[in-house]
Design an enzyme around this catalytic site. Structure first.
Site, PDB file in Angstrom:
ATOM      1  N   PRO A   9      35.627  32.577  36.420  1.00 14.99           N
ATOM      2  CA  PRO A   9      35.569  32.563  35.325  1.00 14.99           C
ATOM      3  C   PRO A   9      37.060  33.849  35.178  1.00 14.99           C
ATOM      4  O   PRO A   9      36.442  35.383  36.217  1.00 14.99           O
ATOM      5  CB  PRO A   9      34.167  33.435  34.541  1.00 14.99           C
ATOM      6  CG  PRO A   9      33.814  32.288  35.298  1.00 14.99           C
ATOM      7  CD  PRO A   9      34.004  32.314  36.993  1.00 14.99           C
ATOM      8  N   ASN A  10      37.216  34.657  33.999  1.00 15.03           N
ATOM      9  CA  ASN A  10      38.652  35.899  33.621  1.00 15.03           C
ATOM     10  C   ASN A  10      39.303  35.984  35.155  1.00 15.03           C
ATOM     11  O   ASN A  10      40.003  36.867  34.919  1.00 15.03           O
ATOM     12  CB  ASN A  10      37.822  37.296  33.981  1.00 15.03           C
ATOM     13  CG  ASN A  10      36.465  37.183  32.969  1.00 15.03           C
ATOM     14  OD1 ASN A  10      36.808  37.158  31.821  1.00 15.03           O
ATOM     15  ND2 ASN A  10      35.318  37.315  33.503  1.00 15.03           N
ATOM     16  N   ARG A  17      43.680  43.098  34.145  1.00 13.80           N
ATOM     17  CA  ARG A  17      42.708  43.423  34.233  1.00 13.80           C
ATOM     18  C   ARG A  17      42.275  44.108  35.505  1.00 13.80           C
ATOM     19  O   ARG A  17      42.558  44.178  36.215  1.00 13.80           O
ATOM     20  CB  ARG A  17      41.605  41.657  35.107  1.00 13.80           C
ATOM     21  CG  ARG A  17      39.973  41.464  34.719  1.00 13.80           C
ATOM     22  CD  ARG A  17      39.685  40.954  35.091  1.00 13.80           C
ATOM     23  NE  ARG A  17      37.982  41.109  35.254  1.00 13.80           N
ATOM     24  CZ  ARG A  17      36.882  40.509  35.749  1.00 13.80           C
ATOM     25  NH1 ARG A  17      38.015  38.996  36.802  1.00 13.80           N
ATOM     26  NH2 ARG A  17      36.247  40.508  36.005  1.00 13.80           N
ATOM     27  N   TYR A  22      41.498  45.276  40.316  1.00 12.68           N
ATOM     28  CA  TYR A  22      41.525  43.863  40.909  1.00 12.68           C
ATOM     29  C   TYR A  22      43.048  43.703  41.330  1.00 12.68           C
ATOM     30  O   TYR A  22      43.415  42.722  41.616  1.00 12.68           O
ATOM     31  CB  TYR A  22      41.465  42.764  39.939  1.00 12.68           C
ATOM     32  CG  TYR A  22      40.235  42.702  39.065  1.00 12.68           C
ATOM     33  CD1 TYR A  22      38.547  42.539  40.579  1.00 12.68           C
ATOM     34  CD2 TYR A  22      39.501  43.322  38.365  1.00 12.68           C
ATOM     35  CE1 TYR A  22      37.764  42.236  40.307  1.00 12.68           C
ATOM     36  CE2 TYR A  22      38.157  43.137  37.904  1.00 12.68           C
ATOM     37  CZ  TYR A  22      37.311  42.396  38.966  1.00 12.68           C
ATOM     38  OH  TYR A  22      35.808  43.046  38.491  1.00 12.68           O
ATOM     39  N   ASN A  73      36.643  32.357  45.074  1.00  9.50           N
ATOM     40  CA  ASN A  73      36.826  33.407  44.089  1.00  9.50           C
ATOM     41  C   ASN A  73      35.607  32.586  43.017  1.00  9.50           C
ATOM     42  O   ASN A  73      36.248  32.555  42.240  1.00  9.50           O
ATOM     43  CB  ASN A  73      37.877  34.198  43.830  1.00  9.50           C
ATOM     44  CG  ASN A  73      37.015  35.432  43.216  1.00  9.50           C
ATOM     45  OD1 ASN A  73      35.995  35.865  43.200  1.00  9.50           O
ATOM     46  ND2 ASN A  73      37.876  36.470  43.305  1.00  9.50           N
ATOM     47  N   ALA A  76      32.087  36.580  38.652  1.00  7.64           N
ATOM     48  CA  ALA A  76      30.531  36.664  38.172  1.00  7.64           C
ATOM     49  C   ALA A  76      29.235  35.895  38.184  1.00  7.64           C
ATOM     50  O   ALA A  76      28.471  36.136  38.636  1.00  7.64           O
ATOM     51  CB  ALA A  76      30.733  37.441  36.872  1.00  7.64           C
ATOM     52  N   GLU A  97      33.889  32.877  51.127  1.00  5.41           N
ATOM     53  CA  GLU A  97      34.489  33.461  50.298  1.00  5.41           C
ATOM     54  C   GLU A  97      35.482  34.645  50.018  1.00  5.41           C
ATOM     55  O   GLU A  97      35.124  35.577  50.363  1.00  5.41           O
ATOM     56  CB  GLU A  97      32.471  34.127  49.606  1.00  5.41           C
ATOM     57  CG  GLU A  97      32.038  34.841  48.746  1.00  5.41           C
ATOM     58  CD  GLU A  97      30.640  35.507  47.763  1.00  5.41           C
ATOM     59  OE1 GLU A  97      30.004  35.341  49.197  1.00  5.41           O
ATOM     60  OE2 GLU A  97      30.201  36.198  47.916  1.00  5.41           O
ATOM     61  N   HIS A  99      36.158  38.287  47.505  1.00  2.86           N
ATOM     62  CA  HIS A  99      36.638  39.510  46.417  1.00  2.86           C
ATOM     63  C   HIS A  99      37.568  40.183  45.756  1.00  2.86           C
ATOM     64  O   HIS A  99      37.718  40.291  47.175  1.00  2.86           O
ATOM     65  CB  HIS A  99      35.390  39.871  45.991  1.00  2.86           C
ATOM     66  CG  HIS A  99      33.744  38.910  45.612  1.00  2.86           C
ATOM     67  ND1 HIS A  99      34.150  38.540  44.725  1.00  2.86           N
ATOM     68  CD2 HIS A  99      32.897  38.586  46.472  1.00  2.86           C
ATOM     69  CE1 HIS A  99      32.913  37.218  44.995  1.00  2.86           C
ATOM     70  NE2 HIS A  99      32.365  37.424  46.262  1.00  2.86           N
ATOM     71  N   ARG A 106      30.611  48.476  44.323  1.00  2.00           N
ATOM     72  CA  ARG A 106      30.319  48.423  42.916  1.00  2.00           C
ATOM     73  C   ARG A 106      29.132  48.044  42.007  1.00  2.00           C
ATOM     74  O   ARG A 106      27.931  49.383  42.971  1.00  2.00           O
ATOM     75  CB  ARG A 106      31.587  47.177  42.101  1.00  2.00           C
ATOM     76  CG  ARG A 106      33.002  47.398  43.021  1.00  2.00           C
ATOM     77  CD  ARG A 106      33.486  46.101  42.545  1.00  2.00           C
ATOM     78  NE  ARG A 106      33.945  46.237  41.027  1.00  2.00           N
ATOM     79  CZ  ARG A 106      34.308  45.536  39.855  1.00  2.00           C
ATOM     80  NH1 ARG A 106      34.661  43.985  40.838  1.00  2.00           N
ATOM     81  NH2 ARG A 106      34.321  45.625  39.147  1.00  2.00           N
TER      82      ARG A 106
HETATM   83  C1  DQA Z   1      34.958  39.571  41.730  1.00  2.00           C
HETATM   84  C2  DQA Z   1      34.415  40.597  41.284  1.00  2.00           C
HETATM   85  C3  DQA Z   1      33.188  39.816  40.566  1.00  2.00           C
HETATM   86  O1  DQA Z   1      31.636  40.521  40.673  1.00  2.00           O
HETATM   87  C4  DQA Z   1      33.666  40.473  39.491  1.00  2.00           C
HETATM   88  O2  DQA Z   1      33.077  38.992  38.779  1.00  2.00           O
HETATM   89  C5  DQA Z   1      34.731  39.317  39.132  1.00  2.00           C
HETATM   90  C6  DQA Z   1      35.799  39.124  40.457  1.00  2.00           C
HETATM   91  C7  DQA Z   1      36.349  40.125  42.744  1.00  2.00           C
HETATM   92  O3  DQA Z   1      37.496  39.301  43.205  1.00  2.00           O
HETATM   93  O4  DQA Z   1      36.569  41.189  43.192  1.00  2.00           O
HETATM   94  O5  DQA Z   1      35.235  38.594  37.863  1.00  2.00           O
HETATM   95  O6  DQA Z   1      35.077  38.672  42.226  1.00  2.00           O
END
Ligand code: DQA
Length: 145
Positions: A9-10, A17, A22, A73, A76, A97, A99, A106
């Site tokens: 998501p996102n 964003r 990011y 990735n 959330a 994994e 990020h 954070r």
């Molecule tokens: C994320 C970190 C997550 O906590 C966040 O919700 C994201 C992006 C990252 O790539 O740093 O959507 O996965």
């Protein structure tokens, strides 16, 4: 060899964003960096992004059948996505994994990952290059075994 690159998501909003967390690369930019690297490694990539946990589960059930590994990735969903965790476990595939941000530096709710204990490893805080490092590691490990 086919490697799945899965984004949750996102992450379709990358570039717009919160660039301080990011970075300014879009998901399409990251995809093109990865495709370039995959070509030099001689591997095939399959990309998938969704804002819906169930769509990612459906994708993993289908696409994992002829894949060798996964770079994920989960956005959330990393922190609470149990059906995603179950689907990843069910693939039986090695995965890394990733990020973009350092989730451990954070908010506290981002420190826990429900998928980390199943992963080969986790890369956090190295920005878009983390995806490349994850791909390099996966391909090297899979080829060695
Ligand atoms: C994320 C970190 C997550 O906590 C966040 O919700 C994201 C992006 C990252 O790539 O740093 O959507 O996965």
């Amino acid at each position: 060899m086919k490697v799945l690159i899965v984004n949750g998501p996102n992450l379709n909003r990358l570039g717009m964003r919160d660039p301080s967390q990011y970075g300014s690369e879009t998901l399409a930019d990251i995809e093109s960096h990865l495709r370039e690297r995959a070509e030099s490694l001689g591997v095939e990539l399959d990309f998938f992004q969704s804002n819906h946990e169930g769509a990612i589960v459906d994708y993993l059930q289908e696409a994992s059948q002829d894949a060798a590994g996964i770079v994920v990735n989960a956005g959330a969903l990393t922190h609470y996505g149990i059906s995603l965790r179950d689907a990843i476990a069910d693939t039986g595939l090695p995965f890394v994994e990733v990020h973009l941000s350092n989730i451990h530096a954070r908010e506290e709710f981002r420190h826990h990952s429900v998928i980390a204990s199943l992963a080969k490893g986790q890369i956090a805080g190295l920005g878009w290059r983390g995806y490349l490092y994850a791909l390099d590691y996966l391909v090297e490990t899979i080829e060695r075994t």
